[in-house]
Scaffold this active site. Structure first.
Site, short mmCIF file in Angstrom:
data_model
loop_
_atom_site.label_atom_id
_atom_site.label_comp_id
_atom_site.label_asym_id
_atom_site.label_seq_id
_atom_site.Cartn_x
_atom_site.Cartn_y
_atom_site.Cartn_z
N SER A 13 51.01 54.77 46.82
CA SER A 13 50.44 53.82 47.77
C SER A 13 49.24 53.07 47.20
O SER A 13 49.12 51.85 47.37
CB SER A 13 50.06 54.54 49.07
N HIS A 34 57.87 56.21 37.19
CA HIS A 34 58.67 57.06 36.31
C HIS A 34 60.09 57.25 36.84
O HIS A 34 60.97 57.74 36.12
CB HIS A 34 58.02 58.44 36.17
N LYS A 105 41.70 59.64 41.22
CA LYS A 105 40.53 60.41 41.64
C LYS A 105 40.84 61.89 41.49
O LYS A 105 41.69 62.43 42.20
CB LYS A 105 40.16 60.09 43.09
N GLY A 134 35.66 54.16 45.36
CA GLY A 134 34.95 53.68 46.53
C GLY A 134 35.78 53.83 47.79
O GLY A 134 36.94 54.25 47.74
N ALA A 138 44.74 52.23 51.05
CA ALA A 138 45.73 51.37 50.41
C ALA A 138 46.20 50.24 51.32
O ALA A 138 46.24 49.08 50.90
CB ALA A 138 46.91 52.22 49.94
N LYS A 189 35.14 64.59 47.12
CA LYS A 189 35.26 64.11 48.51
C LYS A 189 36.61 64.47 49.11
O LYS A 189 36.72 64.65 50.33
CB LYS A 189 34.99 62.60 48.56
N ASP A 242 32.77 56.65 50.27
CA ASP A 242 34.13 57.19 50.20
C ASP A 242 34.22 58.52 50.96
O ASP A 242 35.24 58.83 51.58
CB ASP A 242 34.53 57.38 48.74
N SER A 252 43.47 59.03 55.78
CA SER A 252 43.26 59.93 54.64
C SER A 252 44.27 61.07 54.67
O SER A 252 44.31 61.85 55.62
CB SER A 252 41.84 60.51 54.69
#
EC number: 1.1.1.94
Length: 329
Positions: A13, A34, A105, A134, A138, A189, A242, A252
């Site tokens: 995403s 992939h 991340k 940050g 998406a 985070k 973030d 999230s």
């Protein structure tokens, strides 16, 4: 600026959203996956129904399953795969001509190293790199909604080029040279978002969530300072920005995963329901190992790691945190 060819390695995403942004502002963008079946579906539907449904691709966004060809034909290469796949990708690709940027991340699960350390080992310590992080979901980036990001780099010339590449009316990019801090913020985070989700799943309310965010920020900052990061990074977009976004909004996946755990959904079933990689689950053990190595206390992360490994249940983790000895803030 002159329009460029971008290779976006990773069609989840977030990689797809940034690829859409770059294509919309005029850059030819190669979106690598992939999975040949995934590429064929994206090419047929001119969208990514698996990870970002309902958002059409610009004509200059081209899906591909040829990793080497994408890298060799691009002016700039950006990696957006999950952290556990990052090492495999950089070991497969030829050395990019300009430098290497990533949206990933997390930390490397095998070595417990930051991703910048992996790149330095592969391409050299002076090789230009950039980390883009940050508060950014998406769907909002793909829909051209206003977003602010941090771009950290070890090379001012490369950083300037990447800033020019990304910056547009809908995305404001702030510059940093704190690679360590920005990378740690992005990894920690996600673990704290799981904690906040668990708290809400248990029905603990706003007070508990605010405490987790605040004390979690303190944990994140302590670890960063022990590794040479700057404190102001943790108060910026990559840090508190973030962190607050990921801990409080149900877009999230880490937070949603935590919500399910707090409602006593088994971990495998919770992962299945989320349907995408939950980075916080993958990185909890690695962050705790890094903290132990640097002799930094991270009680929230430690309890989440214990929960993920079946050592404690959700209520017990909360009790362990609340019964810790009194200390100064």
């Amino acid at each position: 600026m002159n329009k460029k060819t971008i290779a976006m390695l990773g069609a989840g995403s977030w990689g797809t959203a940034v690829a859409i942004h770059l294509a919309k502002i005029g850059h030819k963008t190669l979106l690598w996956s992939h999975n040949p079946q995934h590429v064929a579906l994206m090419a047929e539907q001119h969208s990514n129904p698996a990870y970002l449904p309902g958002i059409p691709f610009p004509e200059n966004l081209i899906p591909s399953d040829n990793l080497i060809e994408c890298v060799q034909s691009a002016n700039y290469v950006i990696i957006a795969v999950p952290s556990h796949a990052f090492a495999e990708i950089i070991n497969k690709i030829p050395k990019p001509t300009q430098g290497l940027a990533w949206l990933t991340k997390g930390v490397d699960p095998a070595s417990h190293e930051l991703l910048s350390q992996l790149v330095a080992s592969r391409f050299g310590v002076d090789f230009p790199i950039a980390v883009i992080s940050g508060p950014s979901f998406a769907k909002e980036v793909a829909r051209f909604l206003p977003t602010a990001l941090t771009l950290a780099s070890n090379n001012t010339n490369y950083q300037k080029k990447m800033h020019q590449l990304f910056h547009h009316d809908n995305i404001r990019v702030y510059l940093s040279d704190d690679l360590i801090g920005v990378q740690l913020c992005g990894a920690v985070k996600n673990i704290l978002a799981i904690a906040c989700g668990i708290s809400d799943g248990l029905g603990y309310g706003a007070n508990a969530k605010a405490a987790l965010i605040t004390r979690g920020l303190a944990e994140m900052t302590r670890l960063g300072l022990s590794m040479g990061a700057r404190q102001d990074t943790f108060l910026g977009l990559a840090g508190v920005g973030d962190l607050v976004l990921t801990c409080t909004d149900d877009q999230s996946r880490n937070r949603r995963f935590g919500l399910l755990l707090g409602r006593e959904v088994p971990i495998p079933e919770a992962e299945h329901q989320i349907g995408q990689v939950v980075e916080g689950k993958h990185n909890a053990a690695q962050i705790c190992a890094i903290a132990n190595k640097n002799r930094v206390e991270m009680p929230i992360c430690e309890q989440i790691n214990a929960l993920l490994h079946g050592i404690v249940h959700a209520q017990e983790a909360v009790n362990n945190l609340m019964s810790r000895p009194a200390k100064e803030e």
